[in-house]
Design an enzyme around this catalytic site. Structure first.
Site, PDB file in Angstrom:
ATOM      1  N   LYS A  36      59.392  40.953  51.506  1.00 51.30           N
ATOM      2  CA  LYS A  36      58.478  39.821  51.130  1.00 51.30           C
ATOM      3  C   LYS A  36      58.082  39.893  49.824  1.00 51.30           C
ATOM      4  O   LYS A  36      58.333  38.785  49.107  1.00 51.30           O
ATOM      5  CB  LYS A  36      57.083  40.167  52.150  1.00 51.30           C
ATOM      6  CG  LYS A  36      56.002  39.122  51.473  1.00 51.30           C
ATOM      7  CD  LYS A  36      54.841  39.226  52.332  1.00 51.30           C
ATOM      8  CE  LYS A  36      53.778  40.234  51.827  1.00 51.30           C
ATOM      9  NZ  LYS A  36      53.127  39.775  50.687  1.00 51.30           N
ATOM     10  N   ASN A  37      57.709  41.003  49.252  1.00 54.73           N
ATOM     11  CA  ASN A  37      57.257  40.983  47.792  1.00 54.73           C
ATOM     12  C   ASN A  37      58.209  40.875  46.822  1.00 54.73           C
ATOM     13  O   ASN A  37      58.008  40.878  45.649  1.00 54.73           O
ATOM     14  CB  ASN A  37      56.228  42.044  47.481  1.00 54.73           C
ATOM     15  CG  ASN A  37      54.847  42.087  48.360  1.00 54.73           C
ATOM     16  OD1 ASN A  37      54.696  40.698  48.844  1.00 54.73           O
ATOM     17  ND2 ASN A  37      54.263  43.084  48.639  1.00 54.73           N
ATOM     18  N   ARG A 106      48.412  33.668  47.327  1.00 55.30           N
ATOM     19  CA  ARG A 106      48.030  34.048  45.931  1.00 55.30           C
ATOM     20  C   ARG A 106      49.180  34.088  45.096  1.00 55.30           C
ATOM     21  O   ARG A 106      49.031  33.964  43.809  1.00 55.30           O
ATOM     22  CB  ARG A 106      46.919  35.188  45.875  1.00 55.30           C
ATOM     23  CG  ARG A 106      45.796  35.291  46.176  1.00 55.30           C
ATOM     24  CD  ARG A 106      45.178  36.806  45.968  1.00 55.30           C
ATOM     25  NE  ARG A 106      45.413  36.950  44.527  1.00 55.30           N
ATOM     26  CZ  ARG A 106      44.320  36.767  43.902  1.00 55.30           C
ATOM     27  NH1 ARG A 106      43.317  35.978  44.447  1.00 55.30           N
ATOM     28  NH2 ARG A 106      44.308  37.060  42.645  1.00 55.30           N
ATOM     29  N   ASP A 130      39.495  37.084  47.170  1.00 49.82           N
ATOM     30  CA  ASP A 130      39.857  37.141  48.587  1.00 49.82           C
ATOM     31  C   ASP A 130      39.291  38.521  49.107  1.00 49.82           C
ATOM     32  O   ASP A 130      38.289  38.994  48.609  1.00 49.82           O
ATOM     33  CB  ASP A 130      41.180  37.150  48.760  1.00 49.82           C
ATOM     34  CG  ASP A 130      42.042  38.532  47.900  1.00 49.82           C
ATOM     35  OD1 ASP A 130      41.329  39.367  47.707  1.00 49.82           O
ATOM     36  OD2 ASP A 130      43.251  38.512  47.997  1.00 49.82           O
TER      37      ASP A 130
HETATM   38  N1  EPU Z   1      44.251  42.851  38.563  1.00 47.65           N
HETATM   39  C1  EPU Z   1      43.558  42.438  37.388  1.00 47.65           C
HETATM   40  N2  EPU Z   1      43.896  41.663  36.591  1.00 47.65           N
HETATM   41  C2  EPU Z   1      45.021  41.017  36.699  1.00 47.65           C
HETATM   42  C3  EPU Z   1      45.963  41.365  37.695  1.00 47.65           C
HETATM   43  C4  EPU Z   1      45.323  42.316  38.622  1.00 47.65           C
HETATM   44  O1  EPU Z   1      42.267  43.273  37.386  1.00 47.65           O
HETATM   45  O2  EPU Z   1      45.180  40.363  35.733  1.00 47.65           O
HETATM   46  C5  EPU Z   1      44.053  43.925  39.652  1.00 47.65           C
HETATM   47  C6  EPU Z   1      43.823  43.115  40.862  1.00 47.65           C
HETATM   48  O3  EPU Z   1      42.685  42.806  41.210  1.00 47.65           O
HETATM   49  C7  EPU Z   1      44.042  44.477  41.694  1.00 47.65           C
HETATM   50  C8  EPU Z   1      44.959  45.529  40.960  1.00 47.65           C
HETATM   51  O4  EPU Z   1      44.976  44.783  39.558  1.00 47.65           O
HETATM   52  O5  EPU Z   1      42.862  45.163  41.807  1.00 47.65           O
HETATM   53  C9  EPU Z   1      46.489  45.204  41.233  1.00 47.65           C
HETATM   54  O6  EPU Z   1      46.847  43.835  41.489  1.00 47.65           O
HETATM   55  P1  EPU Z   1      48.283  43.585  41.182  1.00 47.65           P
HETATM   56  O7  EPU Z   1      48.434  42.557  40.330  1.00 47.65           O
HETATM   57  O8  EPU Z   1      49.280  44.774  40.994  1.00 47.65           O
HETATM   58  O9  EPU Z   1      48.774  43.087  42.737  1.00 47.65           O
HETATM   59  P2  EPU Z   1      49.391  41.667  42.993  1.00 47.65           P
HETATM   60  O10 EPU Z   1      50.576  41.224  42.082  1.00 47.65           O
HETATM   61  O11 EPU Z   1      48.270  40.569  43.218  1.00 47.65           O
HETATM   62  C10 EPU Z   1      51.127  42.618  44.746  1.00 47.65           C
HETATM   63  C11 EPU Z   1      51.488  42.470  46.203  1.00 47.65           C
HETATM   64  C12 EPU Z   1      50.323  43.044  47.113  1.00 47.65           C
HETATM   65  C13 EPU Z   1      50.163  44.398  46.714  1.00 47.65           C
HETATM   66  C14 EPU Z   1      49.799  44.654  45.150  1.00 47.65           C
HETATM   67  C15 EPU Z   1      49.663  45.960  44.574  1.00 47.65           C
HETATM   68  C16 EPU Z   1      52.814  40.661  46.207  1.00 47.65           C
HETATM   69  C17 EPU Z   1      52.860  39.102  46.642  1.00 47.65           C
HETATM   70  N3  EPU Z   1      51.882  41.038  46.501  1.00 47.65           N
HETATM   71  O12 EPU Z   1      49.891  41.881  44.396  1.00 47.65           O
HETATM   72  O13 EPU Z   1      50.811  42.685  48.296  1.00 47.65           O
HETATM   73  O14 EPU Z   1      48.852  44.847  47.292  1.00 47.65           O
HETATM   74  O15 EPU Z   1      50.888  43.902  44.283  1.00 47.65           O
HETATM   75  O16 EPU Z   1      50.882  46.733  45.019  1.00 47.65           O
HETATM   76  O17 EPU Z   1      53.756  41.088  45.753  1.00 47.65           O
HETATM   77  C18 EPU Z   1      50.729  42.470  50.749  1.00 47.65           C
HETATM   78  O18 EPU Z   1      51.888  42.393  50.679  1.00 47.65           O
HETATM   79  O19 EPU Z   1      49.942  42.872  51.732  1.00 47.65           O
HETATM   80  C19 EPU Z   1      50.177  42.562  49.463  1.00 47.65           C
HETATM   81  C20 EPU Z   1      48.745  42.379  49.439  1.00 47.65           C
END
Ligand code: EPU
Length: 430
Positions: A36-37, A106, A130
């Site tokens: 998915k990701n 998101r 969220d």
């Molecule tokens: N963060 C910040 N500032 C930013 C970006 C992120 O503070 O500009 C923080 C977030 O708040 C969080 C942390 O950094 O606390 C990690 O966030 P990240 O950006 O790495 O995650 P994401 O890209 O929003 C993806 C996956 C998530 C997975 C995370 C961590 C997708 C669509 N989503 O989210 O997947 O938990 O990476 O590996 O790829 C899931 O599949 O159930 C899911 C939630």
């Protein structure tokens, strides 16, 4: 939209529940689908080049449907058949992602870098917080600003412009955010000059995105490492690409074996992508054997306790933490888990405690005192991984567990209930 002529159609079954009658071992083999990701980002990447893109090994998931709706909104058309997604991208996409779609998923925020790079402007609704905490996007915006973008927040919508185009620069991320790395990478491939993303996320899905972009004609070195170098090119061309297997799907079925004392083989996955998770499962008493593209795990009669901390890849994946805690809730002994990726991801803990678990949170720590038995009841599957974890706990619980809000599992798992039934679990869906 009819199946076969649009993105994979998976409707949210908002009020549906999964019923689990515990006490049965799960045994057998599950074929793992595409990640998915990874595929969500590949779909966004297709917007970088007009023409026909073909993605294979695409799972039939609610989030893939939502991303399909977003692509449709910007003017692309998708068709899906036999795990193959074809995306036709117009010469000039509409540079806009509305709140209705961003709120449902998101990952929609990832169109920001892509649309800015392709159209010089983008209007993307701000996702807001969220269940995992506030989840800011400051690193996405700071990086894009350093590349020449300007932002204005008007009525909840981020209006972005790059009046002089995007240009390459050196960006060092405060934290290896997956989304920020991807957004910047997607923007950098068409930017003018050289971009370096330091402290980049190293997730396998990111390496797969970089591979796809290189197939489209991008010049990226170091995708999947902590320093990514991109030399911008003026244009990209469509490419065909097979999506990497979903390590979280594989990991979830392996924990099902671990929690019930059964044996499950996940076929068509990459064992290396789950190295840390498998190490911790072994420490809890599971026997793990791996082949080139499969993992077989046999759970002990009762798992042992084990401490672990979530970290960006190659650390223990935060998206495997609820499943692991569900397993440790019946372990012999006390385990301590530390969540380092999200500020708050503990709503499922109260639900496990309703089932008789003995779990306390203290800041970012979760203290799990293993109990001999859980007792089935109604619990709320508040997000994808929480819902999956509660179903796994139900497999080990005495009596019936009803996981409400089970539509969340459709966002991340294709045929979750059917696969568990195939493994011998006593599970069905309302
Ligand atoms: N963060 C910040 N500032 C930013 C970006 C992120 O503070 O500009 C923080 C977030 O708040 C969080 C942390 O950094 O606390 C990690 O966030 P990240 O950006 O790495 O995650 P994401 O890209 O929003 C993806 C996956 C998530 C997975 C995370 C961590 C997708 C669509 N989503 O989210 O997947 O938990 O990476 O590996 O790829 C899931 O599949 O159930 C899911 C939630």
């Amino acid at each position: 939209m009819r199946p076969g002529i649009g993105p994979p159609v998976v409707h949210s079954r908002g009020v549906s529940s999964i019923r689990v009658r515990g006490g049965t071992r799960v045994d057998g083999e599950v074929a793992v689908r595409g990640a998915k990701n990874a595929v969500l980002k590949h779909m966004v990447a297709s917007l970088l080049a007009p023409g026909r893109h073909v993605l294979t090994n695409v799972p039939r998931l609610l989030d893939v449907s939502i991303m399909g709706e977003l692509l449709h909104h910007v003017g692309a058309s998708c068709s899906y058949e036999d795990a193959t997604l074809t995306v036709d991208v117009p010469e000039r996409p509409l540079p806009e992602a509305p709140l209705e779609l961003v709120r449902r998923m998101r990952a929609s925020i990832l169109v920001m870098g892509t649309l800015l790079a392709r159209c010089g402007e983008a209007r993307v609704a701000l996702p807001g917080g969220d269940d995992f905490g506030s989840r800011p996007i400051d690193m996405h915006l700071d990086g894009l600003e350093a590349m020449g973008a300007e932002f204005e927040l008007r009525h909840g919508v981020l209006e972005a412009r790059a009046p002089h185009g995007l240009h390459g620069t050196e960006i060092f991320l405060e934290f290896p955010s997956v989304g920020a790395t991807e957004n910047l990478l997607l923007a950098a491939v068409l930017a003018d000059g050289r971009t370096v993303i330091g402290n980049a996320a190293r997730e396998p899905e990111l390496a797969d995105l970089a591979a796809l972009l290189n197939d489209m004609g991008a010049k990226i070195n170091g995708g999947g490492t902590s320093t990514i170098e991109v030399i911008g090119v003026p244009q990209l061309a469509p490419a065909d690409h097979r999506v990497i297997p979903d390590r979280l799907e594989a990991g979830t079925y392996l924990v099902a074996a671990a929690v019930t004392g059964g044996t499950v083989r996940t076929a068509g996955c990459v064992p290396d992508h789950l190295r840390m998770e498998l190490r911790k499962l072994q420490a809890a008493g599971c026997v793990v054997i791996t082949g080139e593209d499969w993992i077989e795990l046999t759970g002990p009669d009762r798992p042992g306790s084990v401490d672990f901390a979530t970290l960006p890849y190659p650390g223990f994946h935060t998206d495997m933490h609820p499943q692991m805690v569900a397993m440790l809730s019946v372990a012999a002994g006390t385990s301590i888990m530390t969540e380092n990726v999200y500020a708050a991801r503990f709503r499922y803990v109260g639900e496990l405690n309703r089932m008789g678990a003995d779990i306390h949170t203290d800041g970012q720590h979760v203290i799990v005192r293993g109990v001999p038995e859980l007792s089935g009841c109604e619990v709320d599957g508040c997000d994808i991984r929480a819902a999956a974890a509660l179903v796994l706990a139900g497999l080990r619980a005495e009596g019936e567990t009803v996981v409400t809000n089970a539509a969340h599992v459709d966002r991340g798992y294709e045929r979750f209930v059917e696969n568990l039934v195939g493994l011998g679990a006593d599970v069905d869906r309302d």
